[in-house]
Write a protein that holds these residues in place. Structure first.
Motif, PDB file in Angstrom:
ATOM      1  N   GLU A 120      -6.130  30.829 -23.088  1.00  0.00           N
ATOM      2  CA  GLU A 120      -7.289  31.834 -23.065  1.00  0.00           C
ATOM      3  C   GLU A 120      -6.479  33.296 -23.361  1.00  0.00           C
ATOM      4  O   GLU A 120      -6.867  34.065 -23.976  1.00  0.00           O
ATOM      5  N   TRP A 144      -3.670  37.403 -14.165  1.00  0.00           N
ATOM      6  CA  TRP A 144      -4.711  37.352 -15.351  1.00  0.00           C
ATOM      7  C   TRP A 144      -5.890  36.546 -14.726  1.00  0.00           C
ATOM      8  O   TRP A 144      -5.515  35.434 -14.047  1.00  0.00           O
ATOM      9  N   ARG A 145      -7.437  36.572 -15.141  1.00  0.00           N
ATOM     10  CA  ARG A 145      -8.232  35.538 -14.540  1.00  0.00           C
ATOM     11  C   ARG A 145      -8.541  34.667 -15.881  1.00  0.00           C
ATOM     12  O   ARG A 145      -9.398  35.018 -16.658  1.00  0.00           O
ATOM     13  N   CYS A 146      -7.931  33.598 -15.708  1.00  0.00           N
ATOM     14  CA  CYS A 146      -8.038  32.572 -16.776  1.00  0.00           C
ATOM     15  C   CYS A 146      -7.580  31.264 -16.332  1.00  0.00           C
ATOM     16  O   CYS A 146      -6.668  31.368 -15.206  1.00  0.00           O
ATOM     17  N   SER A 147      -8.014  30.156 -16.982  1.00  0.00           N
ATOM     18  CA  SER A 147      -7.646  28.839 -16.358  1.00  0.00           C
ATOM     19  C   SER A 147      -6.522  28.439 -17.115  1.00  0.00           C
ATOM     20  O   SER A 147      -5.843  27.144 -16.682  1.00  0.00           O
ATOM     21  N   SER A 148      -6.214  28.703 -18.118  1.00  0.00           N
ATOM     22  CA  SER A 148      -4.874  28.038 -19.008  1.00  0.00           C
ATOM     23  C   SER A 148      -4.263  28.942 -19.835  1.00  0.00           C
ATOM     24  O   SER A 148      -5.045  30.139 -20.324  1.00  0.00           O
TER      25      SER A 148
END
Length: 209
Positions: A187, A180-184
């Motif tokens: 999200e 997944w393209r996320c930082s935490s």
């Protein structure tokens, strides 16, 4: 059941203990037969009323007990001792417009492992999205985003009796995961079906689809 087990077609035996479904005595008869064949068991329990389903699941050292909205403290303690995973099903809770949430705080305090699942079925949980399941678990049941992510991966694998092979990224396990393209983790739980994975890996190999 013996014929199917002999062909290796059963990995676990599930039942639904509730006043609208099967009694504890009926479930026990099925579970006795499963145990005689060396098959692990799982139970949908205490969804609509306190039928002592959690205690029943623990008595057979069930892999998991699902729903648990009406589970009492004794049932929670029994599950903790048996190592039975609590599987929360927020979509069924939402679709049936239930109001009594599972005893999450008591499960945490007792050290019961908490998994979440979509419970996808045409009657009470027409949900296909893992991330929406996470969102519902956080919003309705007050799980943290970290608990929701663990509940859908590590603890879900534990509830299936497959944690030795899947559920976490470790040497020696099957490399099955989504990217997944996320930082935490928050999200993944925040968007209501608004994120899609940018890649998937199965058995260590990128999924061409």
């Amino acid at each position: 059941m013996p014929a199917l087990a002999a062909e290796g077609l059963i990995d676990a035996v599930d039942a639904f203990c509730e006043h609208i479904a099967f009694s504890a005595e009926e479930v026990a008869a099925v579970f006795d037969a499963a145990m005689a064949l060396g098959l692990p068991v799982k139970l949908h329990a205490d969804q609509l009323s306190d039928t002592a389903g959690a205690q029943l699941a623990a008595r057979y050292r069930a892999l998991s007990a699902d729903h648990l909205e009406y589970t009492n403290q004794h049932g929670i303690e029994c599950m903790a001792r048996a190592g039975t995973v609590a599987v929360l099903l927020p979509a069924a809770f939402y679709f049936l417009r239930e109001t009594r949430i599972p005893p999450v705080e008591a499960l945490r305090a007792a050290g019961v492992k908490i998994a979440i699942a979509s419970d996808c079925n045409p009657g009470t949980a027409p949900l296909l999205s893992p991330t929406t399941t996470m969102n519902m678990a956080c919003v309705q049941f007050r799980l943290t985003p970290e608990e929701a992510l663990a509940g859908l991966t590590r603890e879900a694998a534990r509830a299936l009796g497959m944690l030795q092979d899947i559920g976490t990224i470790e040497v020696g396990k099957s490399a099955d995961f989504a990217i997944w393209r996320c930082s935490s983790p928050a999200e993944l739980s925040y968007w209501i079906d608004g994120m899609s994975p940018v890649g998937r890996v199965f058995g260590g190999q990128p999924d061409a689809n």
